[in-house]
Design an enzyme around this catalytic site. Structure first.
Site, PDB file in Angstrom:
ATOM      1  N   ARG A  56       0.827  -1.216   0.000  1.00  9.05           N
ATOM      2  CA  ARG A  56       0.000   0.000   0.000  1.00  9.05           C
ATOM      3  C   ARG A  56       0.852   1.253   0.000  1.00  9.05           C
ATOM      4  O   ARG A  56       0.592   2.230  -0.708  1.00  9.05           O
ATOM      5  CB  ARG A  56      -0.878  -0.003   1.256  1.00  9.05           C
ATOM      6  CG  ARG A  56      -1.993  -0.985   1.116  1.00  9.05           C
ATOM      7  CD  ARG A  56      -2.688  -1.268   2.417  1.00  9.05           C
ATOM      8  NE  ARG A  56      -3.719  -2.264   2.134  1.00  9.05           N
ATOM      9  CZ  ARG A  56      -4.301  -3.012   3.046  1.00  9.05           C
ATOM     10  NH1 ARG A  56      -3.976  -2.889   4.323  1.00  9.05           N
ATOM     11  NH2 ARG A  56      -5.222  -3.873   2.694  1.00  9.05           N
ATOM     12  N   PHE A  94      -7.155  -1.939  -6.221  1.00  8.03           N
ATOM     13  CA  PHE A  94      -6.294  -3.025  -5.729  1.00  8.03           C
ATOM     14  C   PHE A  94      -5.446  -2.616  -4.516  1.00  8.03           C
ATOM     15  O   PHE A  94      -5.511  -1.484  -4.072  1.00  8.03           O
ATOM     16  CB  PHE A  94      -5.488  -3.701  -6.838  1.00  8.03           C
ATOM     17  CG  PHE A  94      -4.513  -2.860  -7.632  1.00  8.03           C
ATOM     18  CD1 PHE A  94      -4.079  -1.621  -7.224  1.00  8.03           C
ATOM     19  CD2 PHE A  94      -3.990  -3.379  -8.822  1.00  8.03           C
ATOM     20  CE1 PHE A  94      -3.147  -0.902  -7.967  1.00  8.03           C
ATOM     21  CE2 PHE A  94      -3.070  -2.668  -9.570  1.00  8.03           C
ATOM     22  CZ  PHE A  94      -2.651  -1.435  -9.143  1.00  8.03           C
ATOM     23  N   GLU A  95      -4.751  -3.591  -3.962  1.00 11.51           N
ATOM     24  CA  GLU A  95      -4.038  -3.432  -2.686  1.00 11.51           C
ATOM     25  C   GLU A  95      -5.014  -3.038  -1.575  1.00 11.51           C
ATOM     26  O   GLU A  95      -4.696  -2.250  -0.684  1.00 11.51           O
ATOM     27  CB  GLU A  95      -2.921  -2.372  -2.780  1.00 11.51           C
ATOM     28  CG  GLU A  95      -1.898  -2.641  -3.867  1.00 11.51           C
ATOM     29  CD  GLU A  95      -0.775  -3.593  -3.441  1.00 11.51           C
ATOM     30  OE1 GLU A  95      -0.683  -3.928  -2.247  1.00 11.51           O
ATOM     31  OE2 GLU A  95      -0.020  -4.007  -4.326  1.00 11.51           O
ATOM     32  N   GLY A  96      -6.197  -3.610  -1.624  1.00 11.45           N
ATOM     33  CA  GLY A  96      -7.244  -3.214  -0.677  1.00 11.45           C
ATOM     34  C   GLY A  96      -7.972  -2.015  -1.255  1.00 11.45           C
ATOM     35  O   GLY A  96      -7.355  -0.984  -1.524  1.00 11.45           O
ATOM     36  N   ASN A 131      -9.328   0.164   3.027  1.00  4.50           N
ATOM     37  CA  ASN A 131      -8.239   0.901   3.678  1.00  4.50           C
ATOM     38  C   ASN A 131      -8.756   2.005   4.589  1.00  4.50           C
ATOM     39  O   ASN A 131      -8.197   2.262   5.650  1.00  4.50           O
ATOM     40  CB  ASN A 131      -7.298   1.479   2.620  1.00  4.50           C
ATOM     41  CG  ASN A 131      -6.256   0.467   2.183  1.00  4.50           C
ATOM     42  OD1 ASN A 131      -5.359   0.138   2.949  1.00  4.50           O
ATOM     43  ND2 ASN A 131      -6.399  -0.065   0.986  1.00  4.50           N
TER      44      ASN A 131
END
Lengths: 592, 267, 319
Positions: free
Chosen positions: A263, A401-403, A408
């Site tokens: 992130r 993406f990446e959460g 987040n």
């Protein structure tokens, strides 16, 4: 090294000084050279083949990865024993930022060097590192990370892929389908998550040549078309037991810890992408004439460029401040000890909140930038011959993406409150103080002769806003707050914007003495423009939260407090915007 | 035979930066200007590294300038050069003084070949290499180039363009001249200045950058070299070139031809 | 002693036209300083070139010897120094061609002379000569003073009109004392560019293409052939791999100053403009009416180059 080492989320309750932050201006000569190498790699090796990448020319991504390896760009995070350079996170972020200008290849690079390589670095045995890591740092092999499944996206641990030990105890048999796997079509090594006996969530290192592993066709995507995204299918794929990564049943630790770095790195990469798109927008504003003059002369265009400049300044300040925090903490861990990577992981985990903030804030700055760059282009922004259109499409995935940004955001107040309840963060005590403060009249007078007096003043108030509103939320819902997502999202916005405002402010304070008068004024203008916009966002989010959690007298007190604590004297806002716009148009790039 | 190669590295304004004269004409506006290694010198460093890779030897990089020039020397070391020399000189420099200082370095280092960019992209003089060769009484091969294109296989394999004779005593240099490419055969020691098409310089790898930190750079005060330091080419004033005025838009090809033919008289 | 010596350039007895521009610049200096202009022709079998130069009203010394057959700076520089002494010259002038740029600084060392290259104009007042020359790829013009008793400069041929033919010239031989055995430079070969087209930096007309060609340089090459022009390209076209690197016109490529520069499908990035803004006449053909190239073009045509360029060729043929 910072004056004092802040804990995760401590910024919300403690006043930081300029000596507590790392800034991009603090980079060493070597770090600048590394940035230059990344720039050259993007310019010479990637940009000329972007069109070919976009058409998925076979072998091209893997070849570029090897070239990135030759340049050493894949060595940054790996230990020296395996051909890495073991450089700090600030360097890693700097490289990621510069690679952010590589369009879709930036995503391939991040997937390889981040989530593709780091699990092995952090959790691999010596034998596993011997076998794989030296190939990954040279780019001889490319890496992919397989967590997501068709029915397990944000619910990352909800995957159905199974691993079953063979009767001879030598292999695990993997069955299941992983989806949206970046680098899928060319990766040589996959880090795959599966449940042993449908219970124990575990990571495996799986070679591409493993029988039973097949790669699905390329997905047809909205953006980043030059990156590879495929499914990876396991049908009785036999993986040697030596290839279990980390402990059996502890796969979630790997999945989540690596995402922290992912992130944070994404925050850096999108900041680089934002700078690239900004250049295009600024140059176009100068070149495009309407009504007989370049559109750069118009306030409507200038204001966009000013706002975007201020946003990028904040994003950059935030990312590198976080890099400094993590590096300072990691530097306290003695190397060459058995539990090094365990402690290292904890060191990063400490800043899980800030990592999520970096992901959300920076990806949304990029979203603003590409949107306005299209807008500046007018109709041409909609036409594929101009790069604005591609920037716009490529941006969108970063908020997913990446959460997702929602996941987040939820993580920010969720983690803060959890730490507060565990007694790791004296949130309640500070909230009480802030609440008491509301009952007493304000006596603070601004000394306008001090630089950034207005920003300093409002920053204290904003932190109190967070404390008061989150205190009220806890009072209303107690432990049940974790399920009140609308409230959590509002609190997240307050916390995120505070971190951004403070990071930009502290950076400007720190670098100002070293700048020429003109650049100093530019930095001050960026702080003012950004602070104004962010305070507005905080006030709105805080009011929203107040209506969600309170009513009657409590609501009145809360709203009064928010009004009082979010007062920001932005005198000189318009000249500040015009100044930033002029600087951007003069240099035709992000000017700071 | 291992070669000793001396390469010059000048710190110049980044060609991507916007350069304009200060209103008072005493210099250029340096606000927001970045600096980097002269791109022609970068090609010279690359050529030296390729020669070293093929024949063995040592690559010494030298710069003349203020303390800041250390950055460009480190950049050359990061590309792979072995050690650096920084002639500390803070005043104005012209090719006469520059070549005299380099002559003094050559006397100390005794290289087989001195490689320089054909010109620095700040003052664009294109003289220093020729003057150095004259001072040393060495042969010169200016504007070194290559017959193969920069996309060729030889270039991919990073072969040097300068070809040494088997005995190491002479070198063949292809050079770009007006209307073609000329090949010269020069006895070593010699001076070679390089042109754009000689090679595509590598960029410093990250391990190279980290190793460069530990490489030796010797600082030498210019005054210690026994050279008259007053420049003979003195810039009296700088100004921006007259801006071209936008001309006219023509309606069609016919009008374009008429204008070029009858008005501008170029067709 | 403020005489001016022009170092001529010839090839196989043919005088290079750039020399006549150097002669013009030399006469300007002489007019201001009160000296006389003479010239030096070097080569082997170069008499015809010397006669041709003399026909422009200048006293020519001809250094004709086998050792000077090839344009080796090592061989030619001492002859230039000798000639300067013989002529009592305090100014040496040549054209900023590959030959001139290679030779002049080497010769200047023998004379203890300061040198300015690529001179665009002779400025200053009276006997005080200042020279204007480009720096930073022409983004800035410098006015420089040369100090010392002997001074030398090379001129950009496009900036000085070639001298006209005039009576009163002469050719006298200059003895050459260079010993061939002492030379450490040997000429191996000259591979002339196969292209029928002139050298980019030398051409009277340059036709250049950029991103707008989408990789198809066919129409532009045709136009270049019709006009006897060189073909150039923007960095975008070179970076895309459409054309060779040495076609690149710009700050990091070649700097050209032809009489006519046709920019087709080139947007006009600063980088490119730095390499061609010295052109006498710039024509821009671009379908984007807002392309920055139109801000510096003398004649702008908003059109698709794939239609406009063939049409222009038709018009040329029609005469």
């Amino acid at each position: 090294m910072a004056a004092r080492l802040f804990k995760g989320a401590e910024y919300l309750i403690t006043e930081a000084t300029k000596d507590d932050v790392f800034t991009p201006e603090d980079f060493t000569e070597e770090q600048r050279q590394i940035a230059h190498t990344a720039d050259q790699f993007v310019r010479d090796d990637v940009t000329p083949v972007l069109d070919r990448l976009e058409h998925q020319e076979p072998g091209l991504s893997a070849a570029l990865m090897r070239k990135a390896g030759e340049a050493g760009l894949l060595m940054i995070d790996a230990p020296e024993a395996y051909g890495g350079l073991a450089l700090d996170k600030a360097t890693s972020m700097l490289a990621a930022e510069r690679m952010g200008a590589a369009g879709a290849f930036s995503v391939s690079y991040a997937a390889h060097s981040g989530i593709g390589t780091l699990p092995l670095v952090y959790y691999g045995t010596e034998a596993q590192k011997d076998r794989y890591l030296s190939k990954l740092v040279t780019g001889e092999w490319s890496a992919a990370y397989c967590l997501t499944e068709p029915e397990a996206g944000s619910d990352a641990l909800g995957g159905k892929t199974t691993a079953t030990l063979t009767p001879d105890g030598k292999h695990y048999v993997l069955d299941g389908t992983k989806q949206f796997i970046t680098n899928g079509s060319f990766a040589d090594l996959f880090t795959v998550f599966a449940r042993i006996d449908k219970k124990h969530f575990t990571a495996f290192l799986v070679e591409r040549s493993t029988p039973g592993l097949t790669v699905g066709p390329e997905e047809k995507k909205l953006g980043i078309k030059g990156s590879s995204t495929t499914s990876v299918i396991f049908e009785g794929a036999q993986v040697p037991v030596e290839n279990v990564l980390g402990e059996i049943g502890k796969g979630h630790k790997i999945a989540f810890n690596v995402l922290n770095v992912g992130r944070f790195k994404l925050g850096a990469a999108v900041t680089g992408a934002a700078k690239l798109a900004f250049r295009t927008g600024a140059a176009y504003a100068n070149a495009r004439k309407q009504f007989g003059v370049p559109i750069a002369r118009f306030g409507a265009i200038q204001e966009k460029l000013a706002d975007l400049t201020a946003g990028i300044f904040a994003a950059e300040s935030l990312v590198y401040r976080l890099a400094g925090l993590i590096d300072d903490r990691l530097a306290t861990i003695p190397k060459d000890t058995a539990g090094y990577y365990e402690a290292y992981q904890q060191g990063i985990e400490e800043y899980a909140i800030e990592c999520a903030i970096a992901k959300v804030f920076c990806s949304e700055v990029l979203a603003d930038v590409v949107d306005e760059v299209v807008q500046i282009h007018g109709g041409y922004g909609f036409i594929q011959e101009y790069p604005a259109e591609k920037y716009y499409r490529d941006e969108r995935i970063n908020r997913i993406f990446e959460g997702t940004n929602e996941i987040n955001r939820l993580l920010v107040p969720g983690t803060i409150l959890r730490r507060a309840m565990k007694g790791e963060l004296p949130l309640q005590r500070e909230a009480m103080k802030a609440l008491e403060g509301l009952m007493t009249p304000s006596l603070d007078e601004l000394d306008p002769s001090l630089p950034f007096a207005a920003e300093r003043a409002v920053l204290g108030g904003l932190k109190k806003t967070f404390l008061v509103v989150s205190g009220a939320a806890v009072q209303r819902y107690a432990e049940g707050l974790k399920d009140e997502q609308e409230v959590l999202l509002a609190l997240a916005d307050v916390a995120i914007q505070i971190f951004a405002i403070e990071s930009a402010l502290l950076r400007a304070e720190k670098i100002s003495p070293r700048l020429t008068e003109s650049l100093r004024a530019d930095a001050a203008a960026a702080v003012k423009v950004h602070t104004f916009a962010a305070v507005e966002k905080i006030a709105a989010a805080a009011r929203r939260a107040a209506f969600y959690v309170a009513e009657g007298d409590t609501l009145t007190v809360l709203l009064g407090g928010i009004r009082r604590y979010t007062k920001y004297d932005a005198t000189g806002l318009l000249p500040a915007k015009r100044r930033l716009a002029a600087a951007a148009l003069e240099s035709e790039r992000y000017p700071l | 035979m291992p070669l000793k190669l001396l390469v010059t590295v000048k710190r110049v304004e980044d060609p991507e930066s916007r350069i304009r004269a200060r209103p008072d004409g005493t210099g250029i506006v340096t606000d927001g200007v970045n600096y980097k290694m002269n791109p022609f010198d970068e090609i010279a460093v690359e050529e030296a590294l390729r020669l070293k890779e093929k024949h063995g030897g040592e690559v010494v990089v030298a710069s003349i300038g203020g303390a800041a020039a250390m950055v460009e020397l480190r950049a050359a070391l990061a590309m792979g050069a072995d050690r650096g020399l920084l002639v500390r000189h803070d005043g104005a420099l012209d090719p006469g003084v520059g070549s005299a200082l380099l002559q003094a370095l050559v006397a100390q280092e005794r290289p087989d070949l001195v490689l320089l960019g054909k010109q620095a992209i700040d003052d664009d003089q294109n003289q220093t290499g020729q003057m150095l060769a004259a001072r040393l009484g060495w042969p010169q091969a200016t504007f070194a180039s290559k017959k193969e294109s920069l996309e060729s296989e030889a270039e991919q394999k990073k072969q040097p363009g300068v070809v040494l004779a088997a005995d190491g005593g002479r070198a063949l240099v292809v050079r770009e001249v007006d209307g073609g490419v000329e090949t010269l055969d020069v006895a070593l020691p010699a001076v070679v200045t390089v042109d754009l098409r000689l090679n595509k310089p590598r960029f410093a790898s990250l391990p190279g950058i980290m190793k460069a930190k530990k490489k030796e750079v010797r600082e030498i005060p210019a005054a210690s070299l026994g050279v008259e330091l007053a420049p003979a080419v003195v810039v009296r004033r700088l100004f921006d070139p007259p801006r071209r005025q936008a001309g006219v838009k023509v309606a069609d090809v016919a009008e374009l031809w008429t204008r070029l033919h009858a008005e501008a008289k170029v067709l | 002693m403020s005489n001016v010596l022009v170092v001529a350039e010839q090839s196989r007895g043919t005088l290079r036209k750039a020399t006549l521009s150097a002669l013009t610049a030399a006469r300007e200096v002489a007019r201001r300083t009160g000296g006389t202009v003479s010239a030096l022709v070097l080569g082997s079998g170069a008499a015809a070139a010397a006669e041709e130069l003399a026909a422009h009203g200048v006293a020519v010394r001809l250094a004709d010897a086998p050792v000077l057959a090839h344009p080796l700076a090592e061989a030619h520089a001492p002859v230039v120094a000798d000639a300067a002494r013989v002529a009592g010259a305090s100014w040496i002038v040549t054209a900023a061609t590959a030959y001139g740029k290679d030779l002049l600084p080497r010769a200047a060392v023998a004379l203890g002379a300061a040198v300015a290259t690529e001179v665009l104009a002779v400025a200053g007042e009276g006997a005080e000569i200042l020279l204007r020359r480009p720096m930073w790829a022409g983004n800035v013009i410098a006015e420089v003073e040369l100090r010392g008793t002997v001074k030398a400069f090379s001129v950009r041929p496009t900036e000085f009109a070639p001298a006209a033919r005039a009576p009163g010239g002469s050719v006298t031989p200059l003895p050459v004392s260079v010993d061939a055995a002492s030379l450490r430079t040997r000429f191996v070969e000259l591979q002339e560019v196969k292209s029928e087209r002139p050298e980019l930096t030398d051409a009277r007309v340059v036709v250049a293409g950029g991103r707008g060609t989408r990789g198809d340089f066919g129409p532009l090459s045709g136009l270049a052939d019709d006009l006897g022009a060189a073909v150039g390209a923007s960095r975008a076209a070179v970076d895309a791999g459409w054309v060779p690197n040495d076609w690149q016109v710009g700050q990091t490529g070649k700097v050209v100053a032809p009489e006519l520069y046709v920019a087709a499908g080139i947007s006009g990035a600063i980088q490119h403009v730095a390499g061609m803004k010295g052109a006498k006449v710039i024509v821009a053909i671009n379908k984007d009416a807002d392309a920055p190239i139109f801000q510096i073009a003398d004649y702008g045509l908003v059109a698709d180059l794939f239609q406009a360029v063939p049409a222009l060729r038709e018009r040329l043929k029609a005469g």
